[in-house]
Structure formats: C-alpha cells, structure tokens
Design a protein around this motif. Structure first.
Motif, mmCIF file in Angstrom:
data_model
loop_
_atom_site.group_PDB
_atom_site.id
_atom_site.type_symbol
_atom_site.label_atom_id
_atom_site.label_comp_id
_atom_site.label_asym_id
_atom_site.label_seq_id
_atom_site.Cartn_x
_atom_site.Cartn_y
_atom_site.Cartn_z
ATOM 1 N N ILE A 319 -15.165 -22.349 34.171
ATOM 2 C CA ILE A 319 -15.068 -22.467 35.556
ATOM 3 C C ILE A 319 -15.577 -24.021 36.048
ATOM 4 O O ILE A 319 -15.098 -24.418 36.979
ATOM 5 N N THR A 320 -16.754 -24.225 35.515
ATOM 6 C CA THR A 320 -17.378 -25.501 35.924
ATOM 7 C C THR A 320 -16.433 -26.624 35.810
ATOM 8 O O THR A 320 -16.366 -27.576 36.584
ATOM 9 N N GLY A 321 -15.399 -26.639 34.602
ATOM 10 C CA GLY A 321 -14.562 -27.591 34.365
ATOM 11 C C GLY A 321 -13.567 -27.788 35.406
ATOM 12 O O GLY A 321 -12.778 -28.647 35.585
ATOM 13 N N GLY A 400 -25.303 -22.954 34.929
ATOM 14 C CA GLY A 400 -24.858 -22.009 33.946
ATOM 15 C C GLY A 400 -25.928 -20.987 33.619
ATOM 16 O O GLY A 400 -25.774 -19.850 33.151
ATOM 17 N N GLU A 401 -27.002 -21.326 33.956
ATOM 18 C CA GLU A 401 -28.364 -20.413 33.294
ATOM 19 C C GLU A 401 -29.543 -20.619 34.324
ATOM 20 O O GLU A 401 -29.428 -22.025 34.823
ATOM 21 N N PRO A 402 -30.489 -20.088 34.150
ATOM 22 C CA PRO A 402 -31.829 -20.306 35.050
ATOM 23 C C PRO A 402 -32.217 -21.825 34.273
ATOM 24 O O PRO A 402 -32.284 -21.890 32.724
ATOM 25 N N ILE A 403 -32.751 -22.569 34.933
ATOM 26 C CA ILE A 403 -33.553 -23.613 34.210
ATOM 27 C C ILE A 403 -35.055 -23.561 34.426
ATOM 28 O O ILE A 403 -35.600 -23.234 35.347
ATOM 29 N N ASP A 424 -30.099 -27.222 41.519
ATOM 30 C CA ASP A 424 -29.796 -26.085 40.432
ATOM 31 C C ASP A 424 -28.699 -25.286 41.212
ATOM 32 O O ASP A 424 -29.309 -24.243 42.176
ATOM 33 N N THR A 425 -27.700 -25.094 40.679
ATOM 34 C CA THR A 425 -26.549 -24.460 41.226
ATOM 35 C C THR A 425 -26.353 -23.309 40.751
ATOM 36 O O THR A 425 -25.712 -23.044 39.631
ATOM 37 N N PHE A 426 -26.538 -22.068 41.525
ATOM 38 C CA PHE A 426 -26.220 -20.803 40.944
ATOM 39 C C PHE A 426 -24.608 -20.151 41.495
ATOM 40 O O PHE A 426 -24.192 -20.375 42.784
ATOM 41 N N TRP A 427 -23.823 -19.972 40.415
ATOM 42 C CA TRP A 427 -22.331 -19.443 40.934
ATOM 43 C C TRP A 427 -22.170 -18.971 39.710
ATOM 44 O O TRP A 427 -22.820 -18.684 38.505
ATOM 45 N N GLY A 514 -23.867 -9.080 39.808
ATOM 46 C CA GLY A 514 -24.129 -8.741 38.276
ATOM 47 C C GLY A 514 -25.240 -9.276 37.907
ATOM 48 O O GLY A 514 -25.720 -9.090 37.028
ATOM 49 N N ASP A 515 -26.264 -10.052 38.903
ATOM 50 C CA ASP A 515 -27.344 -10.766 38.441
ATOM 51 C C ASP A 515 -28.458 -9.858 39.415
ATOM 52 O O ASP A 515 -28.259 -9.454 40.578
ATOM 53 N N GLY A 516 -29.563 -9.841 38.915
ATOM 54 C CA GLY A 516 -30.676 -9.626 39.614
ATOM 55 C C GLY A 516 -31.377 -10.884 40.477
ATOM 56 O O GLY A 516 -31.080 -11.940 40.016
ATOM 57 N N THR A 527 -34.731 -16.806 43.397
ATOM 58 C CA THR A 527 -34.657 -16.964 41.940
ATOM 59 C C THR A 527 -34.005 -15.853 41.311
ATOM 60 O O THR A 527 -34.145 -14.640 41.692
ATOM 61 N N ILE A 528 -33.369 -16.381 40.275
ATOM 62 C CA ILE A 528 -32.263 -15.361 39.611
ATOM 63 C C ILE A 528 -33.061 -14.776 38.427
ATOM 64 O O ILE A 528 -33.675 -15.506 37.867
ATOM 65 N N THR A 529 -33.159 -13.655 38.273
ATOM 66 C CA THR A 529 -33.678 -13.123 37.501
ATOM 67 C C THR A 529 -33.179 -12.489 36.218
ATOM 68 O O THR A 529 -33.596 -11.912 35.076
ATOM 69 N N GLY A 530 -31.689 -12.703 36.013
ATOM 70 C CA GLY A 530 -30.977 -12.269 34.840
ATOM 71 C C GLY A 530 -29.912 -11.112 35.039
ATOM 72 O O GLY A 530 -29.897 -10.452 36.210
ATOM 73 N N ARG A 531 -28.975 -11.322 34.414
ATOM 74 C CA ARG A 531 -27.976 -10.097 34.283
ATOM 75 C C ARG A 531 -28.509 -8.701 34.695
ATOM 76 O O ARG A 531 -29.300 -8.501 33.783
ATOM 77 N N ILE A 532 -27.833 -7.962 35.277
ATOM 78 C CA ILE A 532 -28.189 -6.540 35.309
ATOM 79 C C ILE A 532 -27.334 -5.706 34.615
ATOM 80 O O ILE A 532 -27.397 -4.434 34.681
ATOM 81 N N SER A 539 -26.655 -20.218 25.649
ATOM 82 C CA SER A 539 -26.141 -21.660 25.882
ATOM 83 C C SER A 539 -25.078 -21.971 27.082
ATOM 84 O O SER A 539 -24.423 -22.754 27.257
ATOM 85 N N GLY A 540 -25.530 -21.240 28.282
ATOM 86 C CA GLY A 540 -24.591 -21.211 29.296
ATOM 87 C C GLY A 540 -23.465 -20.732 29.324
ATOM 88 O O GLY A 540 -22.448 -20.647 30.040
ATOM 89 N N HIS A 541 -22.991 -19.950 28.189
ATOM 90 C CA HIS A 541 -21.948 -19.115 27.840
ATOM 91 C C HIS A 541 -21.947 -17.872 28.031
ATOM 92 O O HIS A 541 -23.086 -17.093 27.467
ATOM 93 N N ARG A 542 -20.977 -17.206 28.932
ATOM 94 C CA ARG A 542 -21.070 -15.626 29.152
ATOM 95 C C ARG A 542 -20.663 -14.936 27.864
ATOM 96 O O ARG A 542 -19.360 -15.060 27.552
ATOM 97 N N MET A 543 -21.233 -13.973 27.453
ATOM 98 C CA MET A 543 -20.825 -13.065 26.302
ATOM 99 C C MET A 543 -21.008 -11.748 26.728
ATOM 100 O O MET A 543 -22.110 -11.408 26.961
HETATM 101 C C1 WT7 Z 1 -23.449 -16.318 35.202
HETATM 102 C C2 WT7 Z 1 -22.176 -16.863 35.501
HETATM 103 C C3 WT7 Z 1 -21.783 -21.078 36.903
HETATM 104 C C4 WT7 Z 1 -20.645 -21.521 36.312
HETATM 105 C C5 WT7 Z 1 -21.028 -21.497 34.910
HETATM 106 C C6 WT7 Z 1 -21.137 -20.059 34.287
HETATM 107 C C7 WT7 Z 1 -25.695 -17.240 35.480
HETATM 108 C C8 WT7 Z 1 -25.273 -19.372 36.528
HETATM 109 C C9 WT7 Z 1 -26.946 -20.048 37.293
HETATM 110 C C10 WT7 Z 1 -28.260 -20.774 37.699
HETATM 111 C C11 WT7 Z 1 -29.419 -18.731 36.921
HETATM 112 C C12 WT7 Z 1 -27.443 -18.724 36.402
HETATM 113 C C13 WT7 Z 1 -25.652 -16.238 36.209
HETATM 114 C C14 WT7 Z 1 -24.189 -15.995 36.391
HETATM 115 N N1 WT7 Z 1 -26.007 -18.544 36.007
HETATM 116 N N2 WT7 Z 1 -25.669 -20.501 37.337
HETATM 117 N N3 WT7 Z 1 -28.156 -21.949 38.495
HETATM 118 N N4 WT7 Z 1 -29.394 -20.144 37.802
HETATM 119 N N5 WT7 Z 1 -28.503 -18.182 36.274
HETATM 120 O O1 WT7 Z 1 -20.334 -19.169 34.881
HETATM 121 O O2 WT7 Z 1 -19.877 -18.212 32.870
HETATM 122 O O3 WT7 Z 1 -19.171 -17.148 34.983
HETATM 123 O O4 WT7 Z 1 -21.529 -17.180 34.347
HETATM 124 O O5 WT7 Z 1 -24.176 -17.436 34.779
HETATM 125 O O6 WT7 Z 1 -26.157 -15.025 35.153
HETATM 126 O O7 WT7 Z 1 -23.842 -14.504 36.719
HETATM 127 P P1 WT7 Z 1 -20.148 -17.931 34.318
#
Ligand code: WT7
Length: 664
Positions: A319-321, A400-403, A424-427, A514-516, A527-532, A539-543
């Motif tokens: 999605i980022t691309g 993509g993930e917490p930094i 630090d973009t959460f989405w 889906g995140d805490g 602050t995002i605490t991770g998936r619930i 590596s920023g890839h969702r599995m």
């Molecule tokens: C999941 C979404 C955002 C586009 C790329 C990933 C985690 C994403 C952050 C951030 C902490 C983050 C969450 C989210 N996430 N950005 N800045 N800080 N966590 O998109 O593959 O749909 O993954 O990535 O857990 O739910 P995605």
C-alpha cells in the motif's frame, strides 16, 4: 530541530524534538495552532471539512453534491455523485499546470543506471498502455493483476488501468506462484501484466515463469492475456494466443487516451493483505476518497513542495507504494525516485549514495531498513551515512512498524543531521493513507510515538466494550468516524469486512484497526503497542500466523500439525516461529536441520520467501489445554526463550516442553 524536555529536565520525562523556526516558517501546516485549527474545523463540521479538502486536492469531472453517505453503514460512501479519473488527476492535470517538462520519475535501476521521464512523456506512455489494454477488450470494472518489480512500467501500468476504469491488483514480486494464483483467482482478472524477469541485488529472478506456473495451477480461467514487459531481455516462454509483449501491444497506439470518468466509489484497486484467518483479504479502495487522502497526506505529512525530490523506498506491491509513489506524489506533480534494487547492493551505502546523487529532500523508509543499515554501518564504517553528503535532506519518514527510539535517534542524527523532522506515520493497507502521524512543521516529536491523529481522523483508544480509556492506560485502537480513504469492503466478502472491522462486540460502531495503543498521560500522544490479532509484522510486512500454519500443514506427507507465533527480533521487528508436529518420529540434529530447511523452502513456495519461519521447533505434540486449545501464550514464551511462568499443570505430556526448547 531543537531538542528539549517537556516542562523542564525532570527525571523520567520524555525528550521532545521541535521543528526549527526555518522549517516551521515554510511549512504548509505551520505550527501547532494551525494543526489544532484544522482539528477544530473537522470536529465542528466533519463533512464540510472533508468536502473542502476534496475540492482542494482533486479535480472532479462532475462535482459532488453529497459528501458522506452513512445509510448503509459500515459500507460508507464518500462524494458518491461526483465523477473523476485518477490518472487524469496524476497526469493531465499536471500538463495543464505547465509541468510537462518537469521530471516525474527518476528511475534508478539495480545496476545504477538512471532513466528520467517527465510528465509529458509519462502521460503519453500511460495513454499508450491504456489504449493497448482497451484494444484487448479491457473495460471499466475489469480487473488487471500487475506482477512486476519496481519500474516506470509498473507505475505506468497502474495509472493506465486507472485511466480506463479497470481495477488493478498489484501482487508483490516476492510472492510465489501459489500466492499469485490465489490472488488471480479471487480477482477473476482478465489480464496479467508482468515482466520477463526482475533484477535485484545483481541477480536476475523470474517473473514471467512464475506467472506461467500460477496460471497452470488452475482456477485462473478468467485470464485472457498476459502482457510481458521486457526487462532482462533473456528468453522466456510465450504462450501463443495468450501472451503478448507489452511493446508490441502498445507500440502503435495513440499517445492520447480519453479517460474513463468514473464515480467516486468506483474501485480503483484491490490489494491483498493478511488477516487473522488463512486467506488473504482483497482490500477494496475507492477512487475519489482514496485520491483525496493520498494527495492531502502527501501535501501535509510530507510538506511536499514543487522543488522537492521525494523518495519513498517502498515497493508498489504494498500500500505504501500505491499511496506514496503511484498516486499521492503524482497527484501533486512531484519529482520522485523509483528504485529497482535493494538497500544492501552493491553495499549497504546504497540509500545514502542515492540521496547524495539525486539530492533527495524527503526520504521515507521502514524501520527494518534503518536497523539493518545501522548494523551494517557498525561493522563497516565505509557504509556509514557520515561519509555521504546528505545535506539535501529536509524531512525523514518512517512507516510500517514501530520505530524503536534507538533507531529513531540514529536516523535523526546520522541521516537527518539533527536538522530534519521525522514523521513516524501510522496507517494500514485498509486506511489508504496516514491516520496517525506528526505534521512536520507543527508537531513536536517523541521518538517511538506516531504522535497525533491526522486532522479529520477521529482516532481513539477504547476498551473491549468500546468505551474510551483514559490517557496513560492501554487499549484498543479505533477510528470513530468513517474517513474518505478507508477500505470499502473485502472483495467478494462483505460479511468478512463487517466482521473484521466493525465487529458486533463494539456495537458495530467504530473501525477496529487491529492494533493496541496507549496515549501518553500528559501529551495525549499515541504509541502503537502491536497487533491484537494473529497478525505478525516481519520487516514491515504483514503476515497472518494462520496463513503460515495453513501453508505448513499443506505439506501433508510430513506435517501433522503446526502453530505459528511471533517473537521480537532486533532487526526484523518480529520473527516467525513455527512449532511443528511431524508425521514421523521426532527428529534431532542434522535430520531436524534438514527437515527444517525443507519446510522453509516449502513455505517460500506456498507464500513467498518473506513468510519463511526463522525458528522451527519440533515436538511430538503441541501444548494444549484440557479442552484442546493450543496454549499460544506458552508458545510465545518458548519462542522468546523466556522462563515459563504459565500454569502447565494441564499439559498432558510435559516432556514436549523440553522437545520444543530446541530451535532449528
Ligand atoms: C500494520 C499495517 C502502513 C503501510 C505499510 C504497512 C503496523 C504500520 C506503523 C507505525 C507502528 C505500524 C501496524 C499496522 N504499522 N505503521 N508507524 N508504527 N506500527 O501496512 O501491511 O497494512 O500493516 O503495520 O501494526 O496495523 P500493512
């Protein structure tokens, strides 16, 4: 930027980083008061706020009169009676603004060769592809799967689909034939666009051959044509009557093409992502609302200006691309880098070298990349960013993930020269664009926090019953009101959409991310605490853990049962750990190592190399409760190498804990 501590240097207080006066002065959203004014505007007139943004950011063919339609919640509609075309907005509109000669894309190939294309030529190219697709009978509403690596052709193919109202579904080039097949089958695509090969890290890897294999696995009879872009020039098999070279199809086509004006809700694209069940979900995005937020967030979060050189290092397969390469920057007429290769080839200074070479001003990457480049720089000083002239940079981003704060500080200091704000973009795939993020000329930064909601996004932290929790107390991240770029449905499965994102337990009222999350007691920062749920972030890839489990048990000759959990990993954020019960006696030593390798290769084939478990642990059984439920918390402790504090008295066979103690 200036660093200071909030309210004086008391112990335990977080250090805040403020943008420099110079940055604030030139920023589009300048100062916290500007941010707060926008939030108030959205609060007091929600639809009026978004209608205003939609008129500012997008050129409409037919202006909309309706803003938000909530009559069929949670299937919300935005700007529904408006019509537009995304490719018109990303190309023609820039030509009309006199940007024809402006470089749209600076493409750097894996081997360092650079190709530039300006908006005029990109427009012509996209029109030719669009005409070519039309000549093959592709029409509004048809699906086109794009399986290609980072390239001008890839971006152009997406925009060409948008031009004729075809819904694209880009599949990341690292996915296997099986994963590609599943996506083609689910979309019922008419055409697949691919390349002969992809070139990454000096290696030539197949694309077309994987498409052939995917189509041979069955279930893909919707596919009439495969269009092949020439990248390597090395020979590939072409199926008579089905496969065509892209150059042959588009070569004679006109360089103009009347856009298909579509309704705002027309599906611009489907993008598959992992959920908590085995089957990936086809996230469906709209055209109008999506484009509004793509353009708006690019303008505000990245403070993008006409002279910027923007570089988002993501792949168009994610999605980022989509949002921050193909649509957002293009809608604003930006100049951006598209990079074919990997950050570690020819060595781990590639990013720094490219920033210096192209005078990149805005750089957006993932924490995983930063962490691996820190590691590389620590062991080899010649790849340290201090050896490169990075003075062109004015803004950094993370996604993509917490930094972790240590990586943030390094990024800030060594890449940004203590001068560049870090957003630090959460989405998420589902949110279409940023939902919680700093605005760089306004928001004071705290390492490790994505700070505050984007203006107009009603993010909140609630408990299991949907009630707000006070700041300082953790809970579940929700978005209380629909927003323009949100997911519209899961392709072909509206029930799953409702269940996943608007579950009954919350009264079906709020979007469930889906995140805490936790908001700071003093600043209200998130602050995002991770998936619930059972989703990992590697590596920023969702599995999905279930997705990997399904792949493992599909190896029916070997695997009886499998459970997958995540554990923290210094570089990749999380690592995949698989617990496997085999249909043969418990292996040890070399045999166990050989089977572990076989299983990893199998998962790579079923899903893709990114899904390979890092640790594999074998047991004669899995730890289960008396009712037969796998004790996942216990597995997570084992995976982490933690002392076991859970009650294990219900375990039928406590000896398996010893067996599972060994990772291969
Ligand atoms: C999941 C979404 C955002 C586009 C790329 C990933 C985690 C994403 C952050 C951030 C902490 C983050 C969450 C989210 N996430 N950005 N800045 N800080 N966590 O998109 O593959 O749909 O993954 O990535 O857990 O739910 P995605």
């Amino acid at each position: 930027m200036n660093a200071s501590t909030a309210g004086g240097p008391q112990a335990g207080e977080v250090r805040m980083y403020y943008p420099s006066e110079e940055f604030v002065r030139q920023a589009t959203i300048s100062g916290m008061s500007a941010y707060e004014a926008l939030c108030r505007e959205a609060e007091s007139d929600y639809t009026g706020y978004w209608a205003k943004r939609a008129r500012e950011m997008v050129t409409w063919k037919t202006p909309f009169t309706q803003v938000l339609d909530e009559s069929n919640a949670p299937f919300f509609k935005w700007f529904a009676d408006g019509t537009l075309n995304a490719s018109y907005n990303c190309l023609d509109r820039n030509l009309e603004r006199g940007l024809g000669d402006k470089t749209a894309i600076i493409f750097e190939a894996d081997d360092g060769e650079v190709t530039r294309i300006n908006y005029r030529d990109l427009h012509a190219k996209v029109c030719q592809i669009a005409n070519g697709l039309r000549s093959l009978g592709v029409q509004k509403g048809d699906r086109v799967v794009i399986y290609i690596s980072m390239s001008i052709d890839g971006v152009a193919a997406m925009l060409a689909c948008a031009r004729i109202g075809a819904t694209h579904s880009v599949v990341f080039g690292g996915f296997s034939a099986q994963a590609l097949r599943d996506r083609i089958e689910d979309t019922r695509a008419k055409v697949v666009i691919t390349a002969d090969h992809q070139i990454r890290g000096g290696k030539q890897l197949p694309l077309k051959a994987i498409v052939d294999e995917a189509l041979s696995l069955g279930g893909c009879d919707s596919v009439e044509r495969v269009l092949v872009v020439r990248r390597s020039g090395a020979p590939v098999n072409m199926v008579q009557g089905r496969d065509r070279w892209m150059a042959d199809v588009v070569g004679g086509q006109a360089q103009t093409c009347e856009p298909e004006w579509v309704e705002a809700e027309h599906p611009l694209f489907l993008l598959y992502t992992s959920g908590s069940t085995g089957k990936p979900k086809g996230v469906q995005h709209s055209t109008g609302g999506y484009l509004v937020h793509a353009a708006l967030t690019t303008a505000w979060t990245f403070d993008l200006k006409p002279n910027d050189i923007f570089w988002c290092t993501a792949d168009i397969g994610w999605i980022t691309g989509h949002t921050y390469i193909a649509y957002g920057p293009m809608a604003l007429g930006a100049t951006q880098i598209v990079f074919e290769g990997v950050p570690t080839f020819p060595d781990a200074s590639r990013f720094w070298r490219m920033i210096e070479r192209h005078k990149v001003t805005i750089f957006y990457t993932a924490p995983t990349a930063i962490r691996s480049l820190i590691k590389a720089a620590e062991s080899n000083d010649t790849v340290h960013p201090r050896n490169f002239d990075l003075s062109s940079l004015r803004l950094l981003g993370s996604v993509g993930e917490p930094i972790n704060p240590a990586a943030w500080e390094w990024y800030y200091r060594h890449v940004g020269g203590e001068r560049c704000p870090i957003v630090d973009t959460f989405w998420q795939t589902e949110t279409g664009g940023h939902v919680i993020t700093p605005l760089p000329g306004a928001t004071p930064l705290v390492p490790g926090s994505c700070t505050l909601p984007f203006p107009g996004i009603m993010a909140a932290v609630v408990d299991e019953t949907g009630k707000d929790v006070p700041n300082g107390q953790g809970g579940i991240l929700v978005i209380k009101r629909p927003w323009p770029s949100m997911i519209r449905t899961i392709w072909g499965d509206p029930e799953r959409f409702k269940k996943s994102y608007y579950p009954e337990e919350f009264g079906g009222k709020y979007y469930l991310a889906g995140d805490g999350a936790i908001r700071d007691a003093k600043t209200g920062y998130f602050t995002i605490t991770g998936r619930i749920d059972d989703v990992l972030n590697v590596s920023g890839h969702r599995m999905g853990t279930m997705e990997i489990e399904s792949a493992l048990v599909a190896k029916t000759d070997l695997v009886a049962e499998a459970a997958v959990v995540g554990r923290p990993d210094e570089t990749t954020g999380e690592a995949i750990c698989a617990f496997v019960v085999l249909k043969r006696p418990l292996p040890t030593g070399d045999e166990a190592r050989a089977i572990a390798k076989e299983l990893r290769d199998w998962v790579a084939k079923e899903i893709g190399p990114i899904a390979k478990p890092k640790d594999i642990r074998f047991g004669e059984n899995l730890p289960k409760t008396r009712s037969g439920k796998i004790m996942r918390r216990l597995l997570r402790s084992i995976a982490k190498g933690e002392a076991i504090t859970q009650d294990t008295s219900t375990l039928e066979n406590p000896a398996i804990l010893d067996q599972l103690g060994q990772a291969y």
